[in-house]
Design an enzyme around this catalytic site. Structure first.
Site, PDB file in Angstrom:
ATOM      1  CG  ASP A   1      -1.406   1.416   1.121  1.00  0.00           C
ATOM      2  OD1 ASP A   1      -1.483   2.451   1.033  1.00  0.00           O
ATOM      3  OD2 ASP A   1      -2.502   1.364   2.612  1.00  0.00           O
TER       4      ASP A   1
ATOM      5  CE  LYS B   1      -1.565   6.737  -3.751  1.00  0.00           C
ATOM      6  NZ  LYS B   1      -1.717   5.644  -2.463  1.00  0.00           N
TER       7      LYS B   1
ATOM      8  CD  GLU C   1      -5.389   3.867  -1.930  1.00  0.00           C
ATOM      9  OE1 GLU C   1      -6.414   4.288  -2.265  1.00  0.00           O
ATOM     10  OE2 GLU C   1      -3.800   4.066  -3.058  1.00  0.00           O
TER      11      GLU C   1
ATOM     12  CG  ASP D   1      -9.127   4.591   1.510  1.00  0.00           C
ATOM     13  OD1 ASP D   1      -8.585   5.103   2.066  1.00  0.00           O
ATOM     14  OD2 ASP D   1      -8.461   3.584   0.010  1.00  0.00           O
TER      15      ASP D   1
END
Ligand code: AMP
Length: 596
Positions: free
Chosen positions: A17, A78, A155, A177
């Protein structure tokens, strides 16, 4: 540290992850996914830094120097993935994928220490909302870190895999999420061990970092009122404030109010002043309610897109550290009228699901099969309308939420008047307005020489594979001239020369040679690259000839050639050279007899 090498694992595949704030690595051992901790820490802060003595720092050590040395530290990389930006680290520029590669490499090493064997294969997760360039950048980061990226998965899909591995009944689940930098919501159907994403929606720049920022501005405004000094003005002070606010934010998840405290944060008129501001939960809730509303808007859209009624949703799963925020949970309860579920730590669910997927790739019997959907509409720019009111518009070809692998095509006309060249921009987005979509590549058909009396036809085909690799092909019917996705000025795809420059810069940074895992042809040989990457290989000439011949073939030959082209493509993607050779020879024969 526990040593967990299992004799039965010959070539382990790890699940990663790669988060905005933190990253996690997990692996399946004895059929169960497990997070690989070190000194009790499961989370590796996604931060890269250079120490004063030039040492490369990753994780906690890098995060600790963020406030003191912002110039020598990079966080939240990211958010930059897929952008054509340079990030400066102690005066040297790096691409976002190079910095991500450093994080990935440290996770790879953590796994190697835990398993006691080399690790070179991984499944990496990305937000469902990541677009093509962002996915490509993630793949490139993996390869720069020396990993073969077996699959990129979404994800929320990973999270639902861990919650429902092995269950047999049919359930519809909302996976919400909210992490540090990104937000994703997906509606998934789980039935007889198959996870299918029915719809997903998200925002790649909304997360806990934004909550920190809002709280920091609020606290800075209060400090300014009292001391007439702006804490946000100086980068170092701002980082200390943000760090204090993140701590306070987490405390507010369980406390009704907190003191945001930071000793001697600045000098004001020759006096060292500390920060000490009280914030109540309801004040904080007001600050962030606009952002939380935005996530609820996405939830509504995702439910609508899934075609399900709210009453058909069985479960709400929360993933990501920011879902611990009480306002988030409250709004979701009000909106969805059901209790959220956590059977796994929300910080770890995604990595555990990635490990589940990784294990099935490695041939271990765990976790359900994966069915995924396209997260964006893909299409081209083409002239639409009547001859007297023509305009260039976005024409969708492969729609958002189409199940993967997906293959769609459409037919377009050339424009008569001796048109010799067709430029076909490939776009991604949801707006009918051309300019509101993102150009991700461009096809160019040259030498068409259309005659004025008859327009040619151009067939455009989009294929999106399970790992998110997009291939676009255009072929002109009369000339047979064709091209596969030739990306001009793509935002994140690296050219070979950039790849070796990146490897060099990283080698200098890490002190270790970091080459793409399957470096036979640098970035040109990977299975995740578009098909143009293999242009120039021997089989390409036969394939090109076949495509050019297609429009002139009878129905039976057409079917045979198309079948072989499909098989060749699959063999090329799988890197199965012997199979590829056999198929190409068969195609060559077929063309020879068809021509005769
Ligand atoms: P993730 O990317 O899933 O690791 O999530 C990280 C984000 O979750 C960061 O913005 C953290 O500040 C936030 N976070 C972690 N713990 C809490 C908490 N107890 N309450 C609110 N936010 C939290």
């Amino acid at each position: 540290m526990t040593h967990m090498h299992d004799e039965t694992i010959s070539s382990p595949v790890i699940g990663i992850d790669l988060g905005t704030t933190n990253s996690v690595v997990a692996v399946c051992l004895d059929g169960r996914p497990r997070v690989l901790e070190e000194e009790g820490n499961a989370l590796v802060p996604s931060v890269v830094g250079l120490a004063a003595d030039g040492r490369l720092l990753v994780g906690e050590a890098a995060r600790n120097q963020l406030a003191a040395f912002p110039d020598r530290t990079i966080a939240s990389v990211k958010r930059r993935m897929g952008q054509a930006v340079k990030l400066s680290l102690a005066g040297t520029d790096y691409t976002p994928q190079e910095i991500s590669a450093v994080i990935l490499r440290s996770l790879k090493e953590r796994a190697e220490r835990a398993l006691g064997c080399p690790v070179s294969r991984a499944v990496i997760t990305v937000p469902a909302f990541f677009d093509e360039p962002q996915r490509q950048a993630t793949l490139e980061a993996g390869r720069l870190a020396g990993l073969t990226v077996e699959r990129i998965i979404n994800e929320p899909t990973a999270a639902s895999l861990v919650y429902h591995a092995g269950s047999t009944d049919r359930r519809h689940v909302i996976v919400y999420d909210l992490g540090g930098g990104t937000f994703d919501v997906s509606i998934v159907r789980i039935e007889r061990g198959v996870v299918e994403v029915l719809s997903s929606k998200g925002d790649t720049s909304l997360g806990g970092d934004d909550f920190d920022e809002l709280l920091a501005r609020h606290v800075a405004a209060r400090f300014q009122q009292e001391h007439d000094h702006d804490l946000m003005a100086d980068a170092g002070t701002r980082w200390r404030l943000l760090t204090a606010c993140e701590r306070a934010k987490c405390a507010l998840s369980t406390a009704a109010s907190v003191q945001v405290v930071e000793e001697f944060i600045v000098m004001v008129r020759g006096r060292r002043v500390s920060l000490d501001v009280e914030v109540a939960r309801h004040e904080y809730d007001e600050l962030i309610s606009g952002l939380v509303d935005r996530t609820i808007g996405c939830v509504d859209t995702a439910i609508r897109d899934s075609g399900l009624a709210l009453s058909q949703i069985d479960e709400l799963i929360l993933v990501g550290g920011s879902t611990r925020t009480p306002l988030v949970q409250q709004r979701l309860r009000d909106e969805l009228r059901r209790e959220p579920r956590w059977s796994v730590d929300p910080d770890l669910a995604v990595a555990l699901g990635a490990a589940t997927q990784a294990a099935s790739i490695a041939g271990q019997a765990v976790g359900p099969v994966l069915v995924d959907v396209a997260t964006h509409t893909l299409g081209i720019a083409a002239v639409c309308g009547s001859p007297w009111s023509e305009q260039l518009s976005f024409v969708p070809i492969l729609r958002r939420n189409s199940p993967l692998p997906a293959r769609y095509e459409d037919l377009f006309s050339t424009h008569g008047d001796d048109q010799d060249l067709a430029l076909i921009p490939v776009l991604q987005g949801e707006s009918p307005r051309l300019e509101e979509n993102r150009e991700i590549g461009r096809l160019k058909l040259e030498g068409l020489n259309a005659s004025a009396d008859c327009d040619g036809k151009i067939l455009v085909r989009f294929e999106l594979s399970l790992d998110g690799t997009l291939q676009v092909m255009a072929v002109e019917s009369r000339s047979g001239i064709s091209q596969r996705l030739a990306i001009v000025g793509a935002l994140s795809r690296m050219q070979e020369k950039d790849a070796s420059a990146a490897a060099e810069r990283l080698a200098a940074l890490t002190g270790v040679a970091m080459l793409p895992a399957d470096d036979a042809g640098g970035f040109e040989a990977g299975r995740h690259e578009p098909a143009t990457a293999s242009a120039g290989r021997p089989h390409e000439a036969v394939v090109r000839r076949a495509r050019q011949a297609l429009p002139g073939l009878g129905p039976e030959d057409t079917a045979d050639v198309e079948r072989l082209l499909r098989l060749i493509e699959e063999a090329a993607i799988a890197g199965d050279e012997p199979l590829l050779g056999g198929l190409v020879a068969e195609l060559d024969d077929l063309l020879f007899y068809a021509a005769g």
